[in-house]
Design an enzyme around this catalytic site. Structure first.
Site, PDB file in Angstrom:
ATOM      1  N   HIS A 512      -4.457   1.317  -0.884  1.00 27.69           N
ATOM      2  CA  HIS A 512      -5.246   1.822  -2.003  1.00 27.69           C
ATOM      3  C   HIS A 512      -6.072   2.998  -1.503  1.00 27.69           C
ATOM      4  O   HIS A 512      -7.285   2.906  -1.392  1.00 27.69           O
ATOM      5  CB  HIS A 512      -6.157   0.729  -2.569  1.00 27.69           C
ATOM      6  CG  HIS A 512      -5.411  -0.486  -3.050  1.00 27.69           C
ATOM      7  ND1 HIS A 512      -6.035  -1.677  -3.349  1.00 27.69           N
ATOM      8  CD2 HIS A 512      -4.103  -0.702  -3.283  1.00 27.69           C
ATOM      9  CE1 HIS A 512      -5.125  -2.568  -3.740  1.00 27.69           C
ATOM     10  NE2 HIS A 512      -3.945  -2.006  -3.698  1.00 27.69           N
ATOM     11  N   ASN A 513      -5.398   4.086  -1.185  1.00 22.86           N
ATOM     12  CA  ASN A 513      -6.075   5.288  -0.715  1.00 22.86           C
ATOM     13  C   ASN A 513      -6.405   6.148  -1.930  1.00 22.86           C
ATOM     14  O   ASN A 513      -5.525   6.449  -2.732  1.00 22.86           O
ATOM     15  CB  ASN A 513      -5.155   6.076   0.219  1.00 22.86           C
ATOM     16  CG  ASN A 513      -4.499   5.200   1.271  1.00 22.86           C
ATOM     17  OD1 ASN A 513      -3.513   4.533   0.985  1.00 22.86           O
ATOM     18  ND2 ASN A 513      -5.034   5.175   2.457  1.00 22.86           N
TER      19      ASN A 513
END
Lengths: 585, 245
Positions: A512-513
């Site tokens: 989850h960048n």
């Protein structure tokens, strides 16, 4: 370089956002070309049930993900260090190939809270000025504006769940903190197992309101609005990090491609990597992209509209490589591309039973129960020293034996004692996890690495990232709440898992960048406007979680998809009629 | 207006570009239009155990001895030895993994932090070779000329424990902790992987923990309510009889 005939729209990357955008814009009659650097992938040929449940191959040998050999990023915790390449993936796993990371997601499909979209103004109004160095800001779009688009994604995927807020009415059994939904989930929740039932019981004892986790693993046969058919999930436990062989997990392949691929006005080029966005001599208009095929042939692809649909890290890098916008410089605070890189902050408590079996292999990516009392601004943060929060959940996603070895406190990491502890606890333990937000700080950012290059000689992206004071205070708080629940789940013992020390790029955390191409209200605070349109180049749009100014305490996919539908709607209803900036600067 | 006179009418007037309309070949076609690519009988297959080896006999002795202490054969049942972990590791090192083909292996290589992960010039196979040589050399020096594999189990354990803590200095600049970490990771892979890859022989790893393997439908067991679900394990190639020898 060979110049190709022009197209109306070129999409860079072909995962979730590319597929949604292609479907929407071909429906509008446009000629759409998607360019994907990875290979064609589909269920029957690339991850059927006969090869999908292979832990070594897909996860540990990383065959499901982007090849680091051609392109990776460099990493350092802070600017005093020399960034080194991530030679293999660890903490996160960017996808490659048709379907992108959406092929190997878990399917946990959350909406952000209404206040998450106004994190700066909401928190400032309630708690006063943000701490020094925190660069949190508002999205520029509201939950209410996105709601119809969240709803479309729910229906596209056949999400299973239980609404907690239907058009403002709080509904028993759902998440009472969620924003108002226009409709119930299209499918019922997953079938809870022993661990979830223990979690639900424990949470209720604490006065919390547990509910089933929203799931893109199908809970019954489903035909989506495009006519694509999905099959019920068989709870095989190979979801996150794996392709689904059973047509049971919503992905581009299962929900859109059967329809999109047959359209005469859609073309997909695979194994071609976009190298740059080209512009005319004003610099204000994109003329298309350049790309290269596996044989090294370079092409110039003219297009009227360029839409970046690659992974957030790649989108930010392509903007930098193309010289669009100014790269953020933390020393001066100047520049916006690469700013507000955020992640996800995890904490957990493990529960060990003596005589009860959790049988974790009976699992699914989004089989879980959750509470949301400690997320976003659902609780009073006065005096806590942080803003934001996270959901706390018990998921039974898997018991894959190379990866999953929960052992009690004090167990060595090898030898007979370790072996016995793994054997004794493999089927009799579970985890209560907190999925925490990540607030932007001036020190965490992306830029181009000065030293390391990709296979084509272009600079790698450089990540400078560490957990922040807000993250650490929030993780301690969430970990304590998770532990409170875990202790009431009837186990023999509970082990608190709290990551101390600097952010480590190796142990898997989440893919989850976020941030780097953030959205906002003015060209002074953002790379793209509320319609995900570049302020600098109005015929360039940027999709993906890179537009999040900071990350909320939820998995990002539904918000990424809703923003894509929202941007597509703006392109169709406004931009095509009157091409130009959709928001006046 | 920055985008000039482009309009939807203009857009719809575009003809289909000839190069893109070219008939796409199935499977690995690079340009795909108007259909969902599919080739009968084609499945993207794994790279199974093929018997290839990288390690020399002396190197194999060293790694065998290491993994047999990491996952011992003991009262709880078979360990790395019975699972064929050494065959798994040797075969992996002989293949794309050992060569680091999917890893970024371009320089420069320089000082790094633990948080930056693997930063050695050699891909895994080369790092093993250097690590083994360094470990055996250090053992010979400290233990009267005996290599690691010739030490007694208790001494091997103390060497491994010191390596894990980074308290065992190895020559040739080999970081003991990182070498230990890689062997440890590969040993666990070899003990619990699908038997297709030469490890987890007779599914001893899966049997130890109760993992049923590559099954695909657990819906009948959702209401287990905390009772043990016991199922004979199966691999991608079928039952234990299919384990490669």
């Amino acid at each position: 370089m060979k110049k190709l005939p022009p197209v109306d729209v070129v999409l860079v990357g072909f995962g979730w956002t590319g597929a949604i955008m292609a479907q929407e814009l071909t429906d509008a009659g446009l000629q759409v070309l998607a360019i994907e650097r990875g290979a064609w992938r589909d269920t029957p040929t690339h991850f059927p049930p006969t090869t999908a449940p292979d832990e070594l191959r897909w996860y540990w040998r990383k065959e499901m993900f982007q090849s680091n050999a051609r392109d990776t990023l460099t990493f350092r915790n802070n600017r005093d260090q020399v960034a080194r390449p991530m030679r293999r993936w660890g903490s996160f796993l960017p996808g490659e190939g048709v379907g992108g990371g959406g092929v190997h997601w878990n399917g946990q499909t959350w909406r952000f809270l209404p206040s998450d979209f106004a994190a700066q103004s909401h928190n400032t109004a309630r708690y006063g000025a943000l701490p020094e160095g925190m660069t949190v800001q508002d999205y520029g779009v509201t939950y209410d504006e996105l709601e119809p688009h969240y709803d479309r994604f729910d229906k596209l995927c056949g999400i299973g769940g239980k609404a907690g807020n239907l058009r403002g009415e709080i509904v028993e059994g759902g998440n009472p903190f969620e924003g108002p939904r226009s409709a119930e989930y299209p499918n019922p929740p997953m079938h809870m197992t022993f661990s979830q039932n223990q979690f639900i019981h424990a949470a209720r004892q604490l006065g919390l309101k547990p509910f089933p986790g929203p799931s893109a693993n199908l809970t019954r046969p489903y035909v989506n609005p495009l006519g694509a058919q999905l099959a019920p999930c068989s709870y095989c436990g190979f979801c996150e990090k794996y392709g689904c062989g059973n047509y049971s997990k919503a992905s581009a392949q299962t929900t859109i491609l059967p329809v999109l691929m047959r359209k005469p006005n859609f073309t997909l080029k695979v194994q071609n990597e976009v190298l740059s966005i080209t512009r005319d001599n004003t610099g204000r208009r994109a003329t298309g992209v350049t790309h290269i095929d596996l044989d090294g042939n370079r092409y110039e692809q003219p297009a009227e509209l360029v839409i970046l649909c690659a992974y957030p890290l790649s989108n930010a890098r392509l903007m930098m490589l193309s010289g669009i916008g100014e790269v953020y410089n933390p020393a001066t605070g100047e520049g916006l591309v690469g700013k507000n890189y955020c992640y996800q902050v995890m904490a957990a408590a493990q529960v060990f039973y003596d005589d009860k079996f959790t049988n974790g292999f009976v699992g699914a990516g989004a089989l879980g129960a959750a509470v949301d009392e400690y997320n976003g601004d659902n609780f009073d943060h006065t005096g806590l020293g942080f803003i934001g929060g996270g959901y706390i959940a018990n998921w039974t996603t898997n018991a894959r034996p190379i990866e999953t070895h929960r052992t009690p406190e004090g167990t060595p990491t090898w030898g007979s004692q370790w072996k016995a502890a793994v054997a004794d606890n493999f089927l009799t333990s579970t985890t209560v996890g907190a999925h925490g937000a990540s607030m932007a700080y001036a020190t965490n950012a992306l830029d181009l690495d000065p030293t390391y290059k990709d296979a084509y000689g272009q600079p790698l992206l450089r990540m400078t990232y560490d957990f922040t004071p807000n993250d650490r205070a929030m993780a301690r708080f969430l970990s304590a709440r998770a532990t409170d629940i875990a202790r009431l789940m009837g186990g023999r013992e509970v082990k608190v898992v709290l990551r101390d020390g600097p952010y480590d790029s190796m142990p898997y955390q989440t893919t989850h960048n976020t941030g780097g191409t953030i959205m906002g209200t003015t060209p002074a605070n953002s790379v793209v406007n509320r319609y995900l349109q570049s302020w600098d180049v109005p015929n360039l749009f940027v999709m993906g979680a890179g537009v999040f100014p900071q990350n909320a305490g939820y998995n990002p996919t539904a918000t990424v998809a809703a923003l894509t539908f929202w941007a597509a709607a703006a392109i169709r209803s406004q931009y095509l009629r009157n091409p130009g900036p959709l928001v006046q600067a | 207006m920055a985008t000039g006179d482009w309009s939807r009418r203009h857009v719809l007037a575009f003809t289909i570009p000839a190069t893109l309309a070219a008939a796409a070949t199935p499977g690995l076609a690079r340009t795909i239009r108007g259909h969902v690519p599919w080739t009968p009988g084609r499945v993207d297959s794994p790279y199974p155990f093929d018997g290839a080896r990288f390690l020399t006999p002396q190197e194999r002795r060293c790694v065998s001895a290491m993994v047999e202490r990491l996952i011992p054969s003991d009262a709880r049942g078979p360990g790395a030895r019975e699972a064929g972990v050494i065959d798994f590791i040797d075969n992996q090192l002989a293949g794309f993994y050992g060569r680091g083909e999917r890893w970024y292996m371009q320089g420069p290589f320089g000082p790094s932090t633990p948080e930056q992960g693997y930063q050695f010039e050699e891909p895994p196979a080369g790092f093993y070779r250097r690590g083994i040589a360094a470990l055996d050399s250090a053992c010979r020096e400290r233990h009267g000329g005996r290599v690691f594999a010739d030490l007694d189990a208790a001494t091997q354990d103390s060497v491994l424990a010191a390596m894990e803590k980074g308290e065992f200095e190895l020559p040739d600049g080999v970081p003991a902790k990182a070498f230990f970490g890689l062997v440890h990771e590969n040993a666990i892979e070899g003990f619990f992987c699908d038997p297709l890859y030469g490890g987890n022989r007779d599914m001893v790893g899966w049997r130890l923990v109760g993992f049923p393997g590559a099954r695909y439908d657990y819906r009948p067991y959702l209401d287990h309510n905390g009772q043990r679900v016991t199922l004979e394990p199966v691999g991608l190639k079928g039952g234990p009889a299919w384990t490669p020898r």
